[in-house]
Design an enzyme around this catalytic site. Sequence first.
Site, PDB file in Angstrom:
ATOM      1  N   GLU A 147       0.825  -1.218   0.000  1.00 41.37           N
ATOM      2  CA  GLU A 147       0.000   0.000   0.000  1.00 41.37           C
ATOM      3  C   GLU A 147       0.858   1.266   0.000  1.00 41.37           C
ATOM      4  OE1 GLU A 147      -1.345   1.910   3.390  1.00 41.37           O
ATOM      5  OE2 GLU A 147      -1.073   0.196   4.727  1.00 41.37           O
ATOM      6  N   LYS A 196      -3.343  -1.694  15.317  1.00 42.12           N
ATOM      7  CA  LYS A 196      -2.645  -0.880  16.303  1.00 42.12           C
ATOM      8  C   LYS A 196      -3.426  -0.766  17.592  1.00 42.12           C
ATOM      9  CE  LYS A 196      -2.411   2.330  13.507  1.00 42.12           C
ATOM     10  NZ  LYS A 196      -2.812   1.405  12.462  1.00 42.12           N
TER      11      LYS A 196
HETATM   12  N1  PSU Z   1      -1.617   1.434  10.063  1.00 44.64           N
HETATM   13  C1  PSU Z   1      -0.322   1.842  10.126  1.00 44.64           C
HETATM   14  N2  PSU Z   1       0.105   2.779   9.276  1.00 44.64           N
HETATM   15  C2  PSU Z   1      -0.730   3.320   8.350  1.00 44.64           C
HETATM   16  C3  PSU Z   1      -2.082   2.881   8.306  1.00 44.64           C
HETATM   17  C4  PSU Z   1      -2.480   1.951   9.175  1.00 44.64           C
HETATM   18  O1  PSU Z   1       0.431   1.366  10.929  1.00 44.64           O
HETATM   19  O2  PSU Z   1      -0.298   4.166   7.591  1.00 44.64           O
HETATM   20  C5  PSU Z   1      -2.984   3.405   7.237  1.00 44.64           C
HETATM   21  C6  PSU Z   1      -3.417   2.243   6.337  1.00 44.64           C
HETATM   22  O3  PSU Z   1      -3.301   2.654   4.998  1.00 44.64           O
HETATM   23  C7  PSU Z   1      -4.859   2.001   6.724  1.00 44.64           C
HETATM   24  C8  PSU Z   1      -5.291   3.398   7.081  1.00 44.64           C
HETATM   25  O4  PSU Z   1      -5.602   1.457   5.681  1.00 44.64           O
HETATM   26  O5  PSU Z   1      -4.186   3.934   7.790  1.00 44.64           O
HETATM   27  C9  PSU Z   1      -6.539   3.417   7.921  1.00 44.64           C
HETATM   28  O6  PSU Z   1      -7.052   4.709   7.938  1.00 44.64           O
HETATM   29  P1  PSU Z   1      -8.511   4.970   8.540  1.00 44.64           P
HETATM   30  O7  PSU Z   1      -8.353   4.686  10.006  1.00 44.64           O
HETATM   31  O8  PSU Z   1      -8.768   6.423   8.240  1.00 44.64           O
HETATM   32  O9  PSU Z   1      -9.444   4.040   7.840  1.00 44.64           O
END
Ligand code: PSU
Length: 303
Positions: free
Chosen positions: A24, A158
């Site tokens: 990603e 996380k």
């Molecule tokens: N977890 C990480 N680093 C990140 C992300 C998640 O350790 O950069 C990113 C991923 O791309 C995940 C996104 O899909 O954050 C989730 O964002 P949201 O909580 O806005 O859906």
Amino acid sequence: MMHLNIQPRVAQALTEGKPVLALESTIISHGMPFPQNLETAKMLEQLAIDHGVTPATICIMDGKVCVGLDAKQLHILATCKQVRKVTRRNFAEMLASGETGATTVAATMMAAHMAGIAVFATGGVGGVHRHAQETFDISADLIELSRTPVIVVSAGVKAILDIAKTLEYLETHGVPVYGFGTSTFPAFYSAKSPYPVEAIDSVATIAKIYQTGLELGFTNGMLVANPIPQEYEFPYDKMAVVIDKAIAEADQKGIRGQRVTPFLLGRIVELTGGKSLETNIALVKNNVLLGCRIARELVFRRF
Ligand code: PSU
Ligand code: MN
């Protein structure tokens, strides 16, 4: 497909039935600071190549879904402040507008599936945020896991999230979740959390379950939670203090929606004096290695 721009080396690997691993780009644009984000993105691609797998980092650029990026594109994602986070909601909009978008887990799964890539490795997927009962902040990544047949390898979710609620949500939406070599769900920076998960010990089993699902006509994905190796772990209790502080600050500043996850990740890096970033890099590396093994196993089973 007219909207897809598959890099030649990725296209060749796919036509020849060779293993390909999707990666990603939100982790590059919003998940890590420069220059570690760029270094990590390149290091992960090389790691896959060294393990016999063609990497395909994914983003949206110039009105195309780009599957496999060159050095210039990686640089833009790593440095450009205007890069937007893409998820299912704004996927078509980003193509129509021609803006540059970094794909989250959800959007990367969609693009990987369009390109015919079955496995995707990342750091952590999004999930149910704490106090979601009030904010309704639940990542679209979870819904995508229930409707797009891609295997996602992550170090769990996380600890900034509510792990128990995230697991319940995945269960409700019929997403198979497995701990790789562990029966406790990993908490990203830490190998263990207090929450149980079904354990799987071999990539052959993962591949077999995935293929069985496809044979049954199922369209869901799968989450393989891969614990960070113990030597790189950040102690759970120490991290809990840092995370509580970051969350309190986000609340105070009124940070909502798409900005929550990047804000928390950034603050955690600052509050740990860069330690959490090292941990983050170590765990993504570990996930890419497992992703490569799964990608090779899937190819192996096809012949
Ligand atoms: N977890 C990480 N680093 C990140 C992300 C998640 O350790 O950069 C990113 C991923 O791309 C995940 C996104 O899909 O954050 C989730 O964002 P949201 O909580 O806005 O859906
Ligand atoms: Mn959210």
